[in-house]
Write a protein that holds these residues in place. Sequence first.
Motif, PDB file in Angstrom:
ATOM      1  N   LYS A 143      29.674 -27.669   6.529  1.00  0.00           N
ATOM      2  CA  LYS A 143      29.501 -28.978   5.906  1.00  0.00           C
ATOM      3  C   LYS A 143      29.531 -28.861   4.385  1.00  0.00           C
ATOM      4  N   GLN A 144      30.306 -29.746   3.748  1.00  0.00           N
ATOM      5  CA  GLN A 144      30.299 -29.770   2.289  1.00  0.00           C
ATOM      6  C   GLN A 144      28.963 -30.314   1.805  1.00  0.00           C
ATOM      7  N   LEU A 145      28.343 -29.589   0.867  1.00  0.00           N
ATOM      8  CA  LEU A 145      27.027 -29.977   0.360  1.00  0.00           C
ATOM      9  C   LEU A 145      27.128 -30.772  -0.928  1.00  0.00           C
ATOM     10  N   TRP A 146      27.993 -30.342  -1.829  1.00  0.00           N
ATOM     11  CA  TRP A 146      28.175 -31.048  -3.093  1.00  0.00           C
ATOM     12  C   TRP A 146      29.554 -30.718  -3.656  1.00  0.00           C
ATOM     13  N   ILE A 161      28.163 -21.539   0.096  1.00  0.00           N
ATOM     14  CA  ILE A 161      29.462 -20.963  -0.256  1.00  0.00           C
ATOM     15  C   ILE A 161      30.008 -21.792  -1.411  1.00  0.00           C
ATOM     16  N   VAL A 162      30.151 -21.188  -2.579  1.00  0.00           N
ATOM     17  CA  VAL A 162      30.685 -21.893  -3.744  1.00  0.00           C
ATOM     18  C   VAL A 162      32.173 -21.559  -3.879  1.00  0.00           C
ATOM     19  N   ARG A 184      23.390 -32.585  -4.087  1.00  0.00           N
ATOM     20  CA  ARG A 184      23.919 -33.181  -2.871  1.00  0.00           C
ATOM     21  C   ARG A 184      24.927 -34.250  -3.261  1.00  0.00           C
ATOM     22  N   GLY A 185      26.076 -34.271  -2.579  1.00  0.00           N
ATOM     23  CA  GLY A 185      27.082 -35.279  -2.875  1.00  0.00           C
ATOM     24  C   GLY A 185      27.835 -34.971  -4.152  1.00  0.00           C
ATOM     25  N   LEU A 194      34.950 -27.899  -8.182  1.00  0.00           N
ATOM     26  CA  LEU A 194      33.976 -26.865  -7.832  1.00  0.00           C
ATOM     27  C   LEU A 194      33.081 -27.480  -6.772  1.00  0.00           C
ATOM     28  N   ASP A 195      32.944 -26.818  -5.618  1.00  0.00           N
ATOM     29  CA  ASP A 195      32.114 -27.397  -4.570  1.00  0.00           C
ATOM     30  C   ASP A 195      31.414 -26.312  -3.775  1.00  0.00           C
TER      31      ASP A 195
END
Length: 450
Positions: free
Chosen positions: A284-287, A267-268, A327-328, A275-276
Motif C-alpha cells: 500500500k502506498q503510504l505517502w 519502502i522509499v 500520510r497521503g 518521491l513516495d
Amino acid sequence: MIEISLTPIRRYWLASLVLLLLPVAGYAEDSVWKPVPLGDAASWPAWRGPLGDGVSQAKNLPTHWSSSENLAWKTSLNGWGDSTPAVVGDHIFLTLQNEANELRLLRLDANTGQIERNILVDTAETPREAPQRSSQKFHNLHNMASPSPVVSGDYVVVHFGNGLLATYTLEGEEVWRHNLQSEYGEYSIWWGHANSPVIFKGMVISVCMQDSLADLRQEPIESYVVAHDLKTGKVRWFTPRMPDGSAEELDAYTTPLLVQKDGQTQIVIMGGNALDAYDPYTGKQLWHLPNLVGGRTVTGPVLGDGNIFTTRGMRKPLLAVKLADFRGEVPAEAIEWTVEKTTPDTPSPVFANGMLFTVTDDGIANCYDAKTGQQHWRERLGGNFKASPVVADGKIYFLNLDGKCTVVAVKPKYEEIAVNEINDTTIASPAIANGKLFIRGKNALYCIGK
C-alpha cells in the motif's frame, strides 16, 4: 556559485503537518528514521551495502594500492556488467553478460578470487537500437547485467535487464524464476532496465519505473512495485505506480530504500517526478511527494539523520526531505532545502558524519552540511563518473570510469588522502566487506586488501 533554497517552517506548514502526522505508540522525541539492516555489518549483501546507503563499518581499509601494493587478488571475467558484487562471508556473487549473450551468475571465493560456480541463468541479446518511445534499448555503458544481486540468508536473488528475476541457493541450485516483462508487459524505459531488487522479511521487492506512452496509446504502460516470496516465488503483492508526467521523465533506474522507526518500516522510492513510500508488508502506498519534475532519475535516495536526500533527475536540484509520519500527499514545504546546480546525474549521494557527499558525472565532488545544504567544499577530481561513492573508516572512495579512485577524508574541509589507479574501465559501484574493497572492472574483479 552554488544556489541554495531553504524552506522556512511556516505556520500553515505546521498546521498541515499536524493533519499529516499519525501518532505512533511509544514515539520518542529523539527517535528518527534509520535504514533497515539488509545483512551483517561486515558484509555487502546488496547494491549499496548492509544499510543500502553506501556506508560500511569496516576499519583499516587500504588507502593506497597498485599492481604491486595491496592487491590481494585479481580475477579475469569472461563477460561484463555494471552490477555491484554482493559479498557475504567467504562468497562473492556477481552477474555478467558475455559475448554469447549468456546471462550468468558467478560465485567466487572472497579470499582467493577463484570462480567456484558459473551458472547459466538465461540468454538474451542487448538491444542497442529501437524506435524512439517504443521498447527499451540499452545505453552503450551498460548491458543486461546492470541490476545487482542480493543475498539474504541461504538465498541469492538475481535480476537482469530482460526482466528475468530468479532465486538460487548459495550452492547455485535454482529455486524459482519469473520474467517480469512476460508477466507485466515489455519494458518501455528509454535506456535499459537496471533497477536492483531489495529483500525484506522473506520478500523480494522489485520496481519498474518507465515511460507510460500515455500520449501515444490508449492503454498506458504501467510502472509498478511487486513483491515475491523469497522461498517460493509466489507474488505477495503488486502495486501500480503511476505518477504524473510524460516521456523520459517517468524513467527511473533507482533502487528502493528501506527505512524504519518505532516499529514502522517503509519502502522509499524516487523516480518518475515523485518521491513516495509503501508498506512493505502489503504494498500500500503510504505517502507521496509529487511534482519533483526533473527528468529520468538514476541517482537513488539515501537517508541520514532522518532526512531523505535525492535529486530530481538529470542533473536537476538536489534536495533534502525531513521524514515524518506522512500520510497521503505531502506538500512541497516538506522539502528542507535544495541545491540547484552542480548535482549528479548518475552517482548516488552518500551521507556521513552530518555531511552529504556527491560527485557529478564530470568529476566535481561536493560536500554539504546535511542540515542546511550549505556547501563545505567543492573539488574537481578529474575524469567521468558513474559509480556511486562509498564510505568507510572516515574516508570516501570516489571511483571514476578510468579506474582512478580518489580517497578523501570525511571532513568539512577537503583533504585528499590518496589517488590510486587500476588499468580497467570501472562503471560499477565498489563493495566493501571483510575489511577489503572490491572493485568490479569491465575485464576483471579486483580485491584490494592488506
